[in-house]
Design a protein around this motif. Structure first.
Motif, PDB file in Angstrom:
ATOM      1  N   GLU A 241       0.923  -1.217  -0.119  1.00 10.53           N
ATOM      2  CA  GLU A 241      -0.106  -0.070  -0.067  1.00 10.53           C
ATOM      3  C   GLU A 241       0.916   1.320   0.110  1.00 10.53           C
ATOM      4  O   GLU A 241       0.485   2.281  -0.644  1.00 10.53           O
ATOM      5  N   LYS A 242       1.942   1.401   0.971  1.00  5.02           N
ATOM      6  CA  LYS A 242       2.865   2.387   0.576  1.00  5.02           C
ATOM      7  C   LYS A 242       3.440   2.664  -0.561  1.00  5.02           C
ATOM      8  O   LYS A 242       3.872   3.820  -0.952  1.00  5.02           O
ATOM      9  N   LYS A 243       3.669   1.519  -1.273  1.00  8.53           N
ATOM     10  CA  LYS A 243       4.305   1.856  -2.537  1.00  8.53           C
ATOM     11  C   LYS A 243       3.215   2.054  -3.611  1.00  8.53           C
ATOM     12  O   LYS A 243       3.395   2.045  -4.861  1.00  8.53           O
ATOM     13  N   GLY A 244       2.004   2.329  -3.187  1.00 10.29           N
ATOM     14  CA  GLY A 244       0.755   2.775  -4.085  1.00 10.29           C
ATOM     15  C   GLY A 244      -0.234   1.636  -4.481  1.00 10.29           C
ATOM     16  O   GLY A 244      -0.894   1.897  -5.325  1.00 10.29           O
ATOM     17  N   PHE A 245      -0.099   0.460  -4.056  1.00  9.59           N
ATOM     18  CA  PHE A 245      -0.965  -0.522  -4.215  1.00  9.59           C
ATOM     19  C   PHE A 245      -2.302  -0.267  -3.729  1.00  9.59           C
ATOM     20  O   PHE A 245      -2.555   0.189  -2.461  1.00  9.59           O
ATOM     21  N   PRO A 246      -3.482  -0.085  -4.341  1.00  8.91           N
ATOM     22  CA  PRO A 246      -4.924   0.387  -4.195  1.00  8.91           C
ATOM     23  C   PRO A 246      -5.763  -0.570  -3.164  1.00  8.91           C
ATOM     24  O   PRO A 246      -6.729  -0.573  -3.377  1.00  8.91           O
ATOM     25  N   TRP A 247      -5.124  -0.968  -2.225  1.00  9.83           N
ATOM     26  CA  TRP A 247      -5.759  -1.735  -1.246  1.00  9.83           C
ATOM     27  C   TRP A 247      -6.775  -0.973  -0.601  1.00  9.83           C
ATOM     28  O   TRP A 247      -6.719   0.148  -0.084  1.00  9.83           O
ATOM     29  N   LEU A 248      -8.078  -1.587  -0.395  1.00  6.84           N
ATOM     30  CA  LEU A 248      -9.362  -0.960   0.293  1.00  6.84           C
ATOM     31  C   LEU A 248      -9.783  -2.207   1.196  1.00  6.84           C
ATOM     32  O   LEU A 248      -9.989  -3.082   1.108  1.00  6.84           O
ATOM     33  N   SER A 249     -10.119  -1.396   2.504  1.00  5.24           N
ATOM     34  CA  SER A 249     -11.336  -2.267   3.408  1.00  5.24           C
ATOM     35  C   SER A 249     -11.685  -1.095   4.493  1.00  5.24           C
ATOM     36  O   SER A 249     -10.975  -0.688   5.028  1.00  5.24           O
ATOM     37  N   ALA A 250     -13.039  -1.196   4.372  1.00  4.89           N
ATOM     38  CA  ALA A 250     -13.659  -0.491   5.365  1.00  4.89           C
ATOM     39  C   ALA A 250     -13.861  -1.093   6.739  1.00  4.89           C
ATOM     40  O   ALA A 250     -13.947  -0.150   7.810  1.00  4.89           O
ATOM     41  N   ASN A 251     -13.604  -2.176   6.824  1.00  3.09           N
ATOM     42  CA  ASN A 251     -13.802  -3.043   8.335  1.00  3.09           C
ATOM     43  C   ASN A 251     -12.746  -3.652   8.781  1.00  3.09           C
ATOM     44  O   ASN A 251     -12.937  -4.557   9.757  1.00  3.09           O
ATOM     45  N   ILE A 252     -11.387  -3.499   8.311  1.00  2.00           N
ATOM     46  CA  ILE A 252     -10.251  -3.956   9.080  1.00  2.00           C
ATOM     47  C   ILE A 252      -9.733  -2.700   9.938  1.00  2.00           C
ATOM     48  O   ILE A 252      -9.363  -1.899   9.456  1.00  2.00           O
TER      49      ILE A 252
ATOM     50  N   ALA B  37      -7.910   1.198  18.029  1.00  2.00           N
ATOM     51  CA  ALA B  37      -8.720   2.306  18.219  1.00  2.00           C
ATOM     52  C   ALA B  37      -9.962   2.480  17.468  1.00  2.00           C
ATOM     53  O   ALA B  37     -10.399   3.558  17.137  1.00  2.00           O
ATOM     54  N   LYS B  38     -10.252   1.420  16.686  1.00  2.00           N
ATOM     55  CA  LYS B  38     -11.335   1.191  15.735  1.00  2.00           C
ATOM     56  C   LYS B  38     -11.267   1.927  14.487  1.00  2.00           C
ATOM     57  O   LYS B  38     -12.333   2.332  14.115  1.00  2.00           O
ATOM     58  N   LYS B  39     -10.048   2.335  14.299  1.00  3.53           N
ATOM     59  CA  LYS B  39      -9.924   3.035  12.998  1.00  3.53           C
ATOM     60  C   LYS B  39      -9.682   2.218  11.716  1.00  3.53           C
ATOM     61  O   LYS B  39      -8.655   1.147  12.110  1.00  3.53           O
ATOM     62  N   PRO B  40      -9.784   2.359  10.583  1.00  2.08           N
ATOM     63  CA  PRO B  40      -9.562   1.422   9.572  1.00  2.08           C
ATOM     64  C   PRO B  40      -8.006   1.565   9.225  1.00  2.08           C
ATOM     65  O   PRO B  40      -7.399   2.462   9.287  1.00  2.08           O
ATOM     66  N   LEU B  41      -7.594   0.246   9.116  1.00  6.09           N
ATOM     67  CA  LEU B  41      -6.173   0.178   8.781  1.00  6.09           C
ATOM     68  C   LEU B  41      -5.690   0.531   7.168  1.00  6.09           C
ATOM     69  O   LEU B  41      -4.671   0.515   6.940  1.00  6.09           O
ATOM     70  N   PHE B  42      -6.805   0.204   6.482  1.00  8.03           N
ATOM     71  CA  PHE B  42      -6.682   0.816   5.094  1.00  8.03           C
ATOM     72  C   PHE B  42      -7.397   1.749   4.595  1.00  8.03           C
ATOM     73  O   PHE B  42      -8.371   2.059   5.397  1.00  8.03           O
ATOM     74  N   LYS B  43      -7.389   2.373   3.495  1.00  5.89           N
ATOM     75  CA  LYS B  43      -8.273   3.292   3.093  1.00  5.89           C
ATOM     76  C   LYS B  43      -9.700   2.352   2.999  1.00  5.89           C
ATOM     77  O   LYS B  43      -9.752   1.508   2.414  1.00  5.89           O
ATOM     78  N   PRO B  44     -10.758   3.144   3.596  1.00  9.27           N
ATOM     79  CA  PRO B  44     -12.016   2.546   3.517  1.00  9.27           C
ATOM     80  C   PRO B  44     -12.719   2.412   2.031  1.00  9.27           C
ATOM     81  O   PRO B  44     -13.665   1.806   1.545  1.00  9.27           O
ATOM     82  N   SER B  45     -12.366   3.816   1.735  1.00  8.23           N
ATOM     83  CA  SER B  45     -13.107   3.681   0.375  1.00  8.23           C
ATOM     84  C   SER B  45     -12.220   5.157  -0.613  1.00  8.23           C
ATOM     85  O   SER B  45     -11.543   5.479  -0.225  1.00  8.23           O
ATOM     86  N   ILE B  46     -12.627   5.007  -1.872  1.00  5.73           N
ATOM     87  CA  ILE B  46     -12.067   5.971  -2.545  1.00  5.73           C
ATOM     88  C   ILE B  46     -13.105   6.724  -3.707  1.00  5.73           C
ATOM     89  O   ILE B  46     -14.036   5.950  -3.995  1.00  5.73           O
ATOM     90  N   VAL B  47     -13.010   7.941  -3.962  1.00  9.76           N
ATOM     91  CA  VAL B  47     -13.769   8.505  -5.228  1.00  9.76           C
ATOM     92  C   VAL B  47     -12.991   8.716  -6.375  1.00  9.76           C
ATOM     93  O   VAL B  47     -11.832   9.124  -6.441  1.00  9.76           O
ATOM     94  N   ILE B  48     -13.302   7.984  -7.405  1.00 11.62           N
ATOM     95  CA  ILE B  48     -12.561   8.168  -8.668  1.00 11.62           C
ATOM     96  C   ILE B  48     -13.550   9.120  -9.862  1.00 11.62           C
ATOM     97  O   ILE B  48     -14.564   8.726  -9.812  1.00 11.62           O
ATOM     98  N   LYS B  49     -12.696  10.073 -10.384  1.00 12.72           N
ATOM     99  CA  LYS B  49     -13.760  10.833 -11.522  1.00 12.72           C
ATOM    100  C   LYS B  49     -13.264  10.135 -12.660  1.00 12.72           C
ATOM    101  O   LYS B  49     -12.083  10.060 -13.131  1.00 12.72           O
ATOM    102  N   ARG B  50     -14.317   9.739 -13.450  1.00 10.26           N
ATOM    103  CA  ARG B  50     -14.263   8.960 -14.725  1.00 10.26           C
ATOM    104  C   ARG B  50     -15.335   9.073 -15.458  1.00 10.26           C
ATOM    105  O   ARG B  50     -16.508   8.710 -14.835  1.00 10.26           O
ATOM    106  N   ALA B  51     -15.475   9.156 -16.736  1.00 15.32           N
ATOM    107  CA  ALA B  51     -16.806   9.518 -17.450  1.00 15.32           C
ATOM    108  C   ALA B  51     -17.303  10.603 -16.851  1.00 15.32           C
ATOM    109  O   ALA B  51     -18.593  10.465 -17.068  1.00 15.32           O
ATOM    110  N   GLU B  52     -17.056  11.560 -16.444  1.00 14.55           N
ATOM    111  CA  GLU B  52     -17.811  12.732 -15.935  1.00 14.55           C
ATOM    112  C   GLU B  52     -18.605  12.376 -14.691  1.00 14.55           C
ATOM    113  O   GLU B  52     -19.761  12.946 -14.618  1.00 14.55           O
ATOM    114  N   LEU B  53     -17.967  11.407 -14.082  1.00 14.48           N
ATOM    115  CA  LEU B  53     -18.848  10.815 -13.037  1.00 14.48           C
ATOM    116  C   LEU B  53     -17.970  10.752 -11.691  1.00 14.48           C
ATOM    117  O   LEU B  53     -16.633  10.530 -11.921  1.00 14.48           O
TER     118      LEU B  53
END
Lengths: 52, 477
Positions: free
Chosen positions: B79-90, B94-110
């Motif tokens: 992940e530190k090298k840029g691999f896009p791991w996601l998990s909202a419930n690991i 302190a009950k904080k997510p250890l990975f990015k829980p979500s991302i927002v990607i802009k594509r096709a004007e969405l």
């Protein structure tokens, strides 16, 4: 002719050559263009390629 | 079938041909077959897969429970090298997510919001907390639904949890799942959510060609249901005709006929309702989002992407070299772990001993592909790869003892006479028979199940016992 008048005339010509209002296409975003290819996979389970 | 070079070729070619923005996602269980790692080569392979995924610009990959097999640190380093791991419930302590829980990607004007959920019910290594998915999902949706046009969940959850999610969270537009039992799931709309997934082991690449209109739900596909109803109707019509023509009128036939006619009437009513729904949906098409899908079977004959094929080759070379070095640098340590001092595994004798009494059969076998099975691995520099070895030697992984590391069982001290698919691969260990041929018999007839140990659909697609068995069946004594 006065230099000032020449300058103003040139500026006027330049300004007249520019569109004053943006075109309709620019003003309204293209709402229909949300086509997207989504590639997906799951459970690859460490497979690079099949054994030969 | 399958493989990353073929997948890469398809993604690159289709994206270039169609000239549409693309999103590339994986819903998890990417790296390991099991929930624990038993061999270093699995880590080499997992690192290689992550490198390739990054090279292919994957946008998001969910942490599946099996991805945790090598521990959190292994994934976090990537992940530190840029691999896009996601998990909202690991979560951490302190009950904080250890990975990015979500991302927002802009594509096709969405603005596309992507959330990943890891299965809290699956086994994970000690010290890792996978929390319940509902709170994690609610928290992420509260933020994303205000800003995103399309919300995707990469779900490592169970089938029941996925069903609950689609029932309770209509804000989710697309659910990409990881159910091991289900294979390719044809996309279907449940409530407001489209659900789909591919077969496991990278045999297929899933593709959705989406025409998305924010705030307009997916169009329902009534065509499939219509077909099913008409199929049933034609079956009923035939049954009714047969019953009406029956020359032996009896109470049973009459009752059956009545039953068929009633079902036919109900069916016709259903078809009529469906017709109206189809007409309505035609009018609604303009106001719905729609998709086309395909599952691209990554068959052997499909081309490979040369760059990814080269990367895969290098990973396999690294695996082979690593295993070879570990054998040659630590031979004594490895020998200590062998079950016996004999260089052959218990019960095996090798083809030379077989040939002393069964010469014509052994000569016949020498001309078969089985005799060259190990050499094909040597030529490909894969004769230390534990993924391949079991089916290219006599015995090996097929009879590996529980708890015995595969590398020692398969590589160290394995007698060269067993470095081929020898007589005992099909007829069973022959040591007892060699010692007492009068009383101890081996299996002369080789049943299909023996061949299927190695000639699986994965490794030997289209294998047919009836046509292949005669090619390797030894002549009678």
């Amino acid at each position: 002719m006065n230099k000032k008048i020449i300058f103003l005339r040139i500026m006027l010509l330049v300004l007249l050559g520019q569109p004053i209002m943006p075109s309709l296409a620019q003003a309204v975003p293209n709402m229909a263009d949300h086509r997207l290819l989504l590639f997906f996979s799951n459970n690859v389970l460490g497979e690079l390629e099949p054994c030969g | 079938m399958g493989g990353l070079p073929k997948k890469a070729y398809q993604i690159k070619t289709i994206t270039a041909d169609q000239k549409k923005p693309a999103l590339i996602l994986d819903s998890g269980n990417l790296l390991f077959k099991q929930t624990t790692v038993s061999e270093p080569q699995e880590l080499i392979k997992a690192s290689g897969i992550m490198d390739i995924y990054q090279h292919l610009s994957y946008d998001a990959v969910a942490v599946g429970s099996q991805d945790l097999a090598a521990g959190l640190g292994f994934l976090q380093d990537a992940e530190k090298k840029g691999f896009p791991w996601l998990s909202a419930n690991i979560l951490d302590t302190a009950k904080k997510p250890l990975f990015k829980p979500s991302i927002v990607i802009k594509r096709a004007e969405l603005a596309i919001g992507i959330i990943a959920l890891t299965n809290p019910a699956a086994p994970v290594p000690p010290g890792i907390t996978v929390a319940g998915w509902q709170n994690a999902l609610s928290g992420q949706l509260a933020v994303l639904e205000k800003t995103c046009d399309l919300i995707v969940v990469l779900s490592n959850l169970s089938d029941q949890d996925n069903a609950d999610l689609m029932r309770d969270y209509p804000q989710v537009h697309l659910l990409l799942s990881t159910s091991r039992d289900q294979g390719n799931i044809q996309p279907r709309v449940v409530n407001n959510t489209l659900i789909t997934q591919t077969y496991s082991q990278g045999k297929y690449l899933g593709m959705l060609d989406i025409d998305w209109h924010p705030r307009r739900p997916w169009a329902k596909d009534f065509a499939q249901e219509n077909l099913l109803l008409h199929d049933r109707l034609s079956v009923l019509d035939r049954q009714i005709l047969r019953a009406e023509r029956s020359n032996t009128p009896s109470g049973t036939v009459a009752a059956k006929l009545q039953e068929f006619r009633l079902e036919r009437q109900t069916l016709l009513e259903k078809i009529e309702v469906l017709k109206q729904q189809i007409a309505l949906s035609e009018n609604k098409k303009e106001t719905s989002s729609s998709f086309q899908h395909s599952f691209i079977a990554l068959k052997r004959e499909l081309p490979d992407d040369p760059e990814i094929a080269d990367r895969v080759r290098k990973i396999k070379d690294r695996i082979n070299n690593h295993n070879q070095e570990s054998v040659t640098t630590n031979p004594q340590q490895n020998q200590k772990n062998l079950p016996e001092k004999d260089s052959k595994p218990k019960g095996y004798s090798g083809f030379i001993r077989c040939g002393e009494c069964h010469a014509p059969q052994t000569e016949f076998w020498k001309a078969t592909g089985h005799a060259q099975a190990y050499q094909t691995l040597v030529q490909q520099r894969q004769n230390f790869n534990l993924d391949c070895l079991p089916c290219h030697v006599t015995h090996a992984g097929k009879s590996a003892k529980a708890g015995m590391p595969k590398i020692k069982e398969n590589l160290v001290g394995l007698d060269p006479v067993l470095q081929r698919v020898g007589c005992e691969s099909c007829h069973g260990p022959g040591f007892g028979h060699v010692a007492d041929p009068g009383h101890v018999r081996t299996q002369t007839k080789v049943e299909e199940k023996v061949c299927l140990t190695c000639h699986t659909e994965d490794h030997s697609s289209g294998f047919d016992y009836k046509t292949q068995n005669p090619k390797v069946s030894c002549p009678a004594s």
